[in-house]
Design a protein around this motif. Structure first.
Motif, PDB file in Angstrom:
ATOM      1  N   TYR A  36     -24.878 -13.002  81.495  1.00  0.00           N
ATOM      2  CA  TYR A  36     -24.413 -12.607  80.170  1.00  0.00           C
ATOM      3  C   TYR A  36     -23.838 -11.204  80.262  1.00  0.00           C
ATOM      4  O   TYR A  36     -24.200 -10.416  81.141  1.00  0.00           O
ATOM      5  CB  TYR A  36     -25.572 -12.563  79.169  1.00  0.00           C
ATOM      6  N   LYS A  40     -25.344  -8.894  75.049  1.00  0.00           N
ATOM      7  CA  LYS A  40     -25.857 -10.233  74.749  1.00  0.00           C
ATOM      8  C   LYS A  40     -27.140 -10.493  75.541  1.00  0.00           C
ATOM      9  O   LYS A  40     -28.073 -11.102  75.037  1.00  0.00           O
ATOM     10  CB  LYS A  40     -24.817 -11.305  75.072  1.00  0.00           C
ATOM     11  N   VAL A  43     -30.118  -9.013  73.733  1.00  0.00           N
ATOM     12  CA  VAL A  43     -30.478  -9.796  72.551  1.00  0.00           C
ATOM     13  C   VAL A  43     -31.156 -11.102  72.952  1.00  0.00           C
ATOM     14  O   VAL A  43     -32.127 -11.531  72.327  1.00  0.00           O
ATOM     15  CB  VAL A  43     -29.228 -10.063  71.677  1.00  0.00           C
ATOM     16  N   ARG A  44     -30.665 -11.745  74.011  1.00  0.00           N
ATOM     17  CA  ARG A  44     -31.210 -13.033  74.440  1.00  0.00           C
ATOM     18  C   ARG A  44     -32.500 -12.882  75.263  1.00  0.00           C
ATOM     19  O   ARG A  44     -33.240 -13.831  75.433  1.00  0.00           O
ATOM     20  CB  ARG A  44     -30.175 -13.811  75.257  1.00  0.00           C
ATOM     21  N   ASP A  52     -32.273 -18.748  80.246  1.00  0.00           N
ATOM     22  CA  ASP A  52     -32.352 -18.608  78.793  1.00  0.00           C
ATOM     23  C   ASP A  52     -32.896 -19.907  78.210  1.00  0.00           C
ATOM     24  O   ASP A  52     -32.146 -20.835  77.906  1.00  0.00           O
ATOM     25  CB  ASP A  52     -30.966 -18.283  78.223  1.00  0.00           C
ATOM     26  N   VAL A  59     -33.150 -19.309  68.767  1.00  0.00           N
ATOM     27  CA  VAL A  59     -32.267 -18.425  69.526  1.00  0.00           C
ATOM     28  C   VAL A  59     -32.000 -17.163  68.718  1.00  0.00           C
ATOM     29  O   VAL A  59     -31.622 -17.233  67.556  1.00  0.00           O
ATOM     30  CB  VAL A  59     -30.928 -19.143  69.832  1.00  0.00           C
ATOM     31  N   ASN A  60     -32.202 -16.023  69.347  1.00  0.00           N
ATOM     32  CA  ASN A  60     -31.913 -14.751  68.702  1.00  0.00           C
ATOM     33  C   ASN A  60     -30.409 -14.503  68.762  1.00  0.00           C
ATOM     34  O   ASN A  60     -29.833 -14.397  69.831  1.00  0.00           O
ATOM     35  CB  ASN A  60     -32.664 -13.620  69.411  1.00  0.00           C
ATOM     36  N   GLN A  61     -29.774 -14.419  67.616  1.00  0.00           N
ATOM     37  CA  GLN A  61     -28.333 -14.194  67.535  1.00  0.00           C
ATOM     38  C   GLN A  61     -27.990 -12.817  66.981  1.00  0.00           C
ATOM     39  O   GLN A  61     -26.824 -12.486  66.825  1.00  0.00           O
ATOM     40  CB  GLN A  61     -27.680 -15.268  66.643  1.00  0.00           C
ATOM     41  N   GLN A  62     -29.002 -12.024  66.647  1.00  0.00           N
ATOM     42  CA  GLN A  62     -28.739 -10.721  66.035  1.00  0.00           C
ATOM     43  C   GLN A  62     -28.098  -9.772  67.036  1.00  0.00           C
ATOM     44  O   GLN A  62     -28.455  -9.757  68.211  1.00  0.00           O
ATOM     45  CB  GLN A  62     -30.029 -10.103  65.516  1.00  0.00           C
ATOM     46  N   GLU A  63     -27.167  -9.005  66.535  1.00  0.00           N
ATOM     47  CA  GLU A  63     -26.524  -7.982  67.357  1.00  0.00           C
ATOM     48  C   GLU A  63     -27.273  -6.663  67.187  1.00  0.00           C
ATOM     49  O   GLU A  63     -27.751  -6.359  66.107  1.00  0.00           O
ATOM     50  CB  GLU A  63     -25.069  -7.795  66.926  1.00  0.00           C
TER      51      GLU A  63
END
Length: 147
Positions: A36, A40, A43-44, A52, A59-63
């Motif tokens: 990645y 990213k 975050v992942r 992963d 799934v963590n998608q927050q930036e």
């Protein structure tokens, strides 16, 4: 009577003699796996898409906000991930070069960003004053967003 209570308390939390144990599974990575991009990966929670494996499909998608503090956190995370990978793949020259590049970037960033504030307890002084408790703390987003 009291000694029986003490004995039963000590026995709590013990596994039965034939208790099944959990068997964790972590896939073994091949040489030069996909990676990645750094933000990213942070975050992942892993640098490697092949590792992963989201818990229960969540799934963590927050930036993360882009601040000097989060950039340093991202670099430190990448270094740790690459170090773990290099533990099992010490001959991967590309990974080693990336590891060394991130080490240099982190050191440079810490020198620049840490010049005005301590980033950890290793160097919390400047002159004759202990500065670890001075504001803003590295993780205080609002105080650090202008940096």
């Amino acid at each position: 009577m009291e000694s029986n209570k003490m004995i039963s308390r000590h026995e709590e939390g013990r596994l039965p003699a034939m208790a099944p144990l959990a068997n964790p599974y972590v896939p073994f990575q091949l040489e030069n796996p996909l990676k990645y991009e750094p933000r990213k990966a942070l975050v992942r929670g892993t640098l490697f898409p092949g590792l992963d494996l989201p818990f229960m499909g969540m799934v963590n998608q927050q930036e993360q906000p882009v601040t000097p503090s989060t950039e340093l956190q991202t670099l430190a995370f990448m270094i740790q991930e690459l170090a773990l990978y290099l533990d099992t793949h010490p001959e991967d020259k590309e990974a080693l070069e990336l590891y060394q590049t991130y080490q240099k970037m982190l050191h440079k960033g810490m020198m620049e960003y840490g010049e005005d504030r301590p980033l950890n307890h290793k160097l919390p002084t400047k002159g004759d004053r202990y500065r670890w408790l001075d504001d803003p703390w590295p993780w205080e987003y609002a105080a650090n967003k202008e940096d």
